[in-house]
Design a protein around this motif. Structure first.
Motif, PDB file in Angstrom:
ATOM      1  N   ALA A  72      12.481 -33.912  27.337  1.00 17.06           N
ATOM      2  CA  ALA A  72      11.722 -35.101  27.724  1.00 17.06           C
ATOM      3  C   ALA A  72      12.556 -36.017  28.614  1.00 17.06           C
ATOM      4  N   ALA A  73      13.846 -36.190  28.250  1.00 17.20           N
ATOM      5  CA  ALA A  73      14.728 -37.054  29.048  1.00 17.20           C
ATOM      6  C   ALA A  73      14.959 -36.467  30.430  1.00 17.20           C
ATOM      7  N   ARG A 102      22.613 -34.392  34.527  1.00 18.69           N
ATOM      8  CA  ARG A 102      22.188 -35.710  35.012  1.00 18.69           C
ATOM      9  C   ARG A 102      20.736 -35.926  34.616  1.00 18.69           C
ATOM     10  N   LEU A 103      20.504 -36.924  33.790  1.00 24.08           N
ATOM     11  CA  LEU A 103      19.162 -37.166  33.269  1.00 24.08           C
ATOM     12  C   LEU A 103      18.323 -37.971  34.256  1.00 24.08           C
ATOM     13  N   LYS A 104      17.050 -37.623  34.299  1.00 24.02           N
ATOM     14  CA  LYS A 104      16.098 -38.428  35.067  1.00 24.02           C
ATOM     15  C   LYS A 104      15.647 -39.631  34.247  1.00 24.02           C
ATOM     16  N   GLY A 105      15.569 -39.436  32.915  1.00 18.92           N
ATOM     17  CA  GLY A 105      15.204 -40.534  32.025  1.00 18.92           C
ATOM     18  C   GLY A 105      16.394 -40.989  31.202  1.00 18.92           C
ATOM     19  N   ALA A 106      16.239 -41.019  29.870  1.00 18.99           N
ATOM     20  CA  ALA A 106      17.332 -41.479  28.991  1.00 18.99           C
ATOM     21  C   ALA A 106      17.293 -40.695  27.691  1.00 18.99           C
ATOM     22  N   PRO A 136      29.766 -40.732  25.678  1.00 15.16           N
ATOM     23  CA  PRO A 136      29.846 -42.141  25.249  1.00 15.16           C
ATOM     24  C   PRO A 136      29.297 -42.311  23.835  1.00 15.16           C
ATOM     25  N   VAL A 137      30.033 -43.052  22.981  1.00 21.38           N
ATOM     26  CA  VAL A 137      29.597 -43.216  21.595  1.00 21.38           C
ATOM     27  C   VAL A 137      29.792 -44.668  21.176  1.00 21.38           C
ATOM     28  N   SER A 157      22.099 -45.275  28.891  1.00 20.10           N
ATOM     29  CA  SER A 157      21.767 -43.901  29.250  1.00 20.10           C
ATOM     30  C   SER A 157      20.968 -43.852  30.551  1.00 20.10           C
ATOM     31  N   ILE A 158      20.071 -44.813  30.721  1.00 22.02           N
ATOM     32  CA  ILE A 158      19.287 -44.859  31.963  1.00 22.02           C
ATOM     33  C   ILE A 158      20.194 -45.124  33.156  1.00 22.02           C
TER      34      ILE A 158
END
Length: 608
Positions: A72-73, A102-106, A136-137, A157-158
């Motif tokens: 979905a992300a 590389r995400l398009k969403g988050a 990243p945490v 994330s976005i």
């Protein structure tokens, strides 16, 4: 200042859910596991209040949850998936590849750790896994902060086009705090990292190194803040709060392998470290910060024994560690004086040791009893969940991870078959575990004709983590009805030739069926043999069993042999030393009649 802000007391998992909903979450997936289970119900509740359109689902396991959320992300949605720390192991394969996409969403992955552990077979540190693979945490210290961090993490994330992890622990997930409710999209979050209190010792006028500083993250920070105040160290020992776990320190400033951006993110932390003679690190459950800041002999923590090397950092432990480290650093502290009222009130509270037990009337107890009675010399590979508690009845020998009840049974069969021995193998798994991790192992066992008996304890729910529905019910996360997937259809599809479905409350029938399965396998029947012990969970039905036996005076005829207690381990059965008899706690008793079957004297009569 936003006028429409209200406050609501909630647990940390609901606070995380609130932060995600306010940040514009669109798709949420999860597999239930304490301490993470309440996040999906929280998202459903806040989505209902906001009249949103968030899609939620209980996935069949953590890998499915992560891959669905990642898909979905990747397609542009704001997604999140939830699990407990050992569940992240199940999702490890997609996590390794997803971190580089590389995400398009988050995508926010919420992994809830269990220092102690309180409800897990082991304690693991999600932060360690995340930093090892450069994900990243974030590590919030309270429910309110968890809400802020959840909102921030989705935005992060976005902006970065990368998956991020929010790590909670059970004290953050299950403690309660007043959390502000903002209209979606209006929360403004600034992570309050660093030293927040005014410490004169850090004044630039006094450039000399400070004797002792503390670095803490997560719930350990909240606890040490109270301890510092109690010991009168507010202006003497500065505490540096970490929320976003830093990257490893480069060996030479400006010349390490990290980017300039990464170095700048951590510059204040390393300035703090350089200004201290000693650093006490308080974190749970592993030594992540200790390893990352890497300052050798200056660091006091779990690695050098100043802090217990495992387990939860409770208030008493933190107070002892801070007081001892301060004394070793030449710093005087206030003397801790216990509140006499609390000590006095605790004197009147008596706690009897009470190890975890199956509920009174649990049908699993009947299954374990029947397995043990049929073949007491058998090997009993067990699994994770309520079924682990069968160890007290001598019907569970192993507990490795979800699904291992089947795979270890295969390994035991190979072993005894190779050695020419004849030992029955009675494996047990639950219904939710069957769907989670047993399909591939069972197919593998069928293909290789492994001769063992598998008892699937089907109570129609995922009881230990909060009664979440299994695929067999077809019930979706939001309560709507979907398509049912029956266990027996899968087993028949695999080609299992011996399959019986029975009611475990009929213990004599179950014993005979287990013996029938053993006879079948002994006569070169194709294994494994599968028995589905099916009866609805008592917690789900919320009613007492009406019973098929006449009520009798158990206490009156009892000879005090304790056989029923030893074989059943039922919490409703107590032994009265004065009477030398077993007595029944009527408040707990489910009237299931199992104790009558286990009794060495009484023979129950079925109702006319």
């Amino acid at each position: 200042m936003i006028k429409d802000v209200t406050m609501e007391v909630m647990i940390g998992n609901y606070a995380i859910a609130r932060g995600l909903v306010e940040a514009g979450l669109e798709i949420a997936t999860a597999y239930p596991g304490t301490p993470s289970s309440e996040i999906i119900p929280g998202i459903i509740e806040f989505n209902r209040r906001e009249k949103g359109n968030i899609l939620t689902e209980w996935s069949v396991n953590e890998r499915c949850a992560l891959e669905a959320a990642f898909g979905a992300a990747s397609a542009g949605k704001k997604a999140a998936c939830m699990m407990k720390q050992v569940g992240l192991n199940v999702a490890f394969p997609p996590l390794l590849n997803a971190r580089r996409k590389r995400l398009k969403g988050a995508l926010v992955i919420i992994s809830c750790d269990d220092p102690g552990p309180q409800s897990s077979q082991t304690e693991q540190d999600t932060r360690l896994l995340a930093t090892l693979f450069d994900i990243p945490v974030f590590d919030p210290a309270s429910p309110k902060e968890a809400s802020d961090v959840a909102y921030f993490a989705l935005q992060y994330s976005i902006e970065k086009h990368t998956p991020v992890i929010l790590r909670s622990t059970h004290r953050v997930s299950h403690s309660r705090e007043a959390v502000p409710l903002y209209p979606p999209g209006t929360r403004h979050v600034v992570l309050m990292e660093g030293v927040s209190a005014p410490y004169p010792v850090l004044n630039a006028i006094s450039p000399a190194p400070v004797k002792l500083g503390i670095i803490a993250s997560g719930m350990s920070y909240s606890i040490v803040s109270d301890v510092i105040s109690e010991l009168g160290l507010e202006t003497v020992v500065p505490v540096y709060k970490v929320i976003k776990i830093p990257n490893a320190r480069p060996p030479v400033p400006g010349q390490g392998s990290k980017s300039l951006e990464q170095e700048n993110e951590n510059i204040e932390l390393y300035k703090f470290i350089d200004n201290m003679n000693r650093i006490l690190v308080l974190e749970e459950p592993d030594t992540v910060l200790e390893a990352l800041i890497d300052n050798g002999n200056k660091i006091y923590g779990r690695s050098n024994g100043y802090v217990p090397d495992a387990g939860e950092l409770t208030y008493d432990i933190v107070r002892d560690v801070v007081g001892r480290t301060a004394a070793d650093s030449g710093i005087r502290t206030n003397i801790f004086t216990p509140d006499p009222l609390i000590d006095e009130s605790l004197k009147g509270v008596q706690f009897s040791p009470r190890p975890p037990k199956l509920c009174a009337g649990c049908s699993h107890r009947a299954s374990f009893f029947a397995m043990r009675q049929a073949y007491p010399e058998a090997i009993f590979p067990g699994d994770i969940g309520c079924y682990t508690l069968g160890i007290s009845q001598g019907a569970v020998d192993t507990c490795l991870d979800m699904g291992s009840g089947v795979t270890m049974a295969s390994g035991f069969y190979d072993t005894i078959n190779q050695d020419g021995e004849i030992i029955p193998i009675l494996a047990s798994v639950g219904d939710s575990t069957f769907f989670h991790a047993c399909l591939s192992p069972l197919y593998d066992a069928v293909k290789k004709q492994k001769r063992f008996i598998l008892v699937i304890m089907d109570n129609g729910t995922t009881a230990m983590t909060g009664m979440q529905p299994t695929p067999q019910t077809g019930i979706m996360a939001d309560g709507t009805q979907g398509r049912r997937v029956l266990i027996e259809n899968i087993i028949e599809g695999f080609g299992v030739e011996f399959l019986k479905i029975l009611d475990p409350y009929d213990i004599p029938h179950m014993i005979n069926t287990i013996k029938e399965a053993k006879t079948y396998l002994s006569k070169n029947g194709n294994g494994p043999a599968v028995i589905i012990a099916r009866r609805e969970c008592l917690l789900h039905t919320k009613v007492k069993y009406t019973g098929t036996f006449d009520r009798i005076a158990l206490e009156e005829d009892c000879i005090g042999c304790k056989r029923c207690i030893k074989l059943l381990d039922c919490p409703a059965m107590l032994f009265n030393d004065e009477k030398h008899k077993v007595v029944i706690d009527e408040g707990l008793c489910a009237e299931c009649g199992m104790c009558l079957v286990a009794c060495s004297i009484i023979r129950p009569k079925k109702k006319e």
